[in-house]
Design an enzyme around this catalytic site. Structure first.
Site, PDB file in Angstrom:
ATOM      1  N   HIS A 197      -0.311   4.450   0.350  1.00  0.00           N
ATOM      2  CA  HIS A 197      -0.934   5.591   1.018  1.00  0.00           C
ATOM      3  C   HIS A 197      -1.378   5.154   2.414  1.00  0.00           C
ATOM      4  O   HIS A 197      -1.241   3.980   2.766  1.00  0.00           O
ATOM      5  CB  HIS A 197      -2.132   6.110   0.217  1.00  0.00           C
ATOM      6  CG  HIS A 197      -3.213   5.087   0.014  1.00  0.00           C
ATOM      7  ND1 HIS A 197      -3.111   4.094  -0.940  1.00  0.00           N
ATOM      8  CD2 HIS A 197      -4.389   4.897   0.651  1.00  0.00           C
ATOM      9  CE1 HIS A 197      -4.199   3.333  -0.889  1.00  0.00           C
ATOM     10  NE2 HIS A 197      -4.977   3.794   0.077  1.00  0.00           N
TER      11      HIS A 197
ATOM     12  N   LYS B  22       0.842  -1.195   0.000  1.00  0.00           N
ATOM     13  CA  LYS B  22       0.000   0.000   0.000  1.00  0.00           C
ATOM     14  C   LYS B  22       0.877   1.245   0.000  1.00  0.00           C
ATOM     15  O   LYS B  22       1.804   1.358   0.807  1.00  0.00           O
ATOM     16  CB  LYS B  22      -0.901  -0.016   1.235  1.00  0.00           C
ATOM     17  CG  LYS B  22      -1.970   1.053   1.270  1.00  0.00           C
ATOM     18  CD  LYS B  22      -2.859   0.873   2.509  1.00  0.00           C
ATOM     19  CE  LYS B  22      -3.942   1.927   2.572  1.00  0.00           C
ATOM     20  NZ  LYS B  22      -4.792   1.772   3.786  1.00  0.00           N
TER      21      LYS B  22
END
Length: 232
Positions: free
Chosen positions: A121, A119
């Site tokens: 963010h 991921k």
């Protein structure tokens, strides 16, 4: 008492797995990444992805936590901090087992899992849950044939600073491993320590259950497969 409890949760897991078609008998092609690249025709198939109802997850969580608790009592599994469930099927296994370890056995541990893709963010990264850095970790697996998936899980934990001190699998097929000689379990124990791989069910448990239920055709198929590919 321990033997009676163990027999109970094993039988419950087999029965419930069959009811949701997670455990099926027939003819199934396995592509397990063996040393010679070959596939194999198995008379049974275990699909942990179908362990997706409340009753079967409760049964599985009880079986995982009971297996872990007994191994801790026997001191064959060292004290640990985190249960790791590899994405994606391992996520509910780890959360359920962590909960039942506490509610049924009074053992408090965290749980963690990984993402298939990192991921970029929010909190970022591939790991979710309790940090494994500097922690002793037990990996939960569904079924171990070649052991490719659990090797990946062990490497993920190590890359994130954790130490894998045990592996608990739902089903041990009890077949030879990637080298075609020794068992997959022994190969994985070569990575994490002798006697550190545990299983809720073994192939021989399925055979005993089938024989007790009078399912002769299924039993004979498993017996023939065992004679050809099983550990001797």
């Amino acid at each position: 008492m321990a033997d009676s409890t163990q027999a109970s949760y094993k039988a419950d897991l087999i029965q419930h797995a069959m009811e949701v078609n997670a455990l099926k008998y027939g003819s199934f092609t396995l592509k397990s990444g063996r040393h010679d690249g070959s596939s194999r025709i198995s008379p049974y198939f275990f699909n942990a992805g179908l362990l997706s109802t409340g009753p079967i997850l409760a049964t599985l969580a009880t079986a995982y936590s009971s297996t872990i608790s007994q191994a801790l009592k026997d001191k064959t599994l060292p004290e640990f901090d985190v249960l790791f469930g590899p994405a994606y099927k391992g996520i509910p296994f780890a959360s359920g087992a962590a909960m039942t370890l506490y509610t049924q056995h009074g053992i408090s541990v965290g749980f963690a899992y990984d993402r298939k893709e990192e991921k970029d963010h929010g909190e970022g990264g591939k790991m979710v849950g309790v940090p494994v850095k500097g922690k002793r970790v037990v990996v939960l697996d569904d079924v171990m044939t070649s052991g490719k998936a659990v090797r990946g899980a062990i490497e993920t934990v190590r890359q994130n600073g954790g130490e894998v001190v045990g592996v608990i699998q739902a089903l041990d097929r009890e077949e030879v491993g990637q080298d075609g000689v020794s068992s997959t379990v022994k190969e994985i124990e070569g990575l994490i320590g002798e006697g550190r791989v545990f299983s809720i069910l073994k192939m021989r448990d399925l055979m005993v259950w089938l024989e007790q239920k009078g399912l002769t055709k299924e039993f004979d198929s498993l017996k023939a497969y065992w004679d050809k590919y099983g550990l001797k």
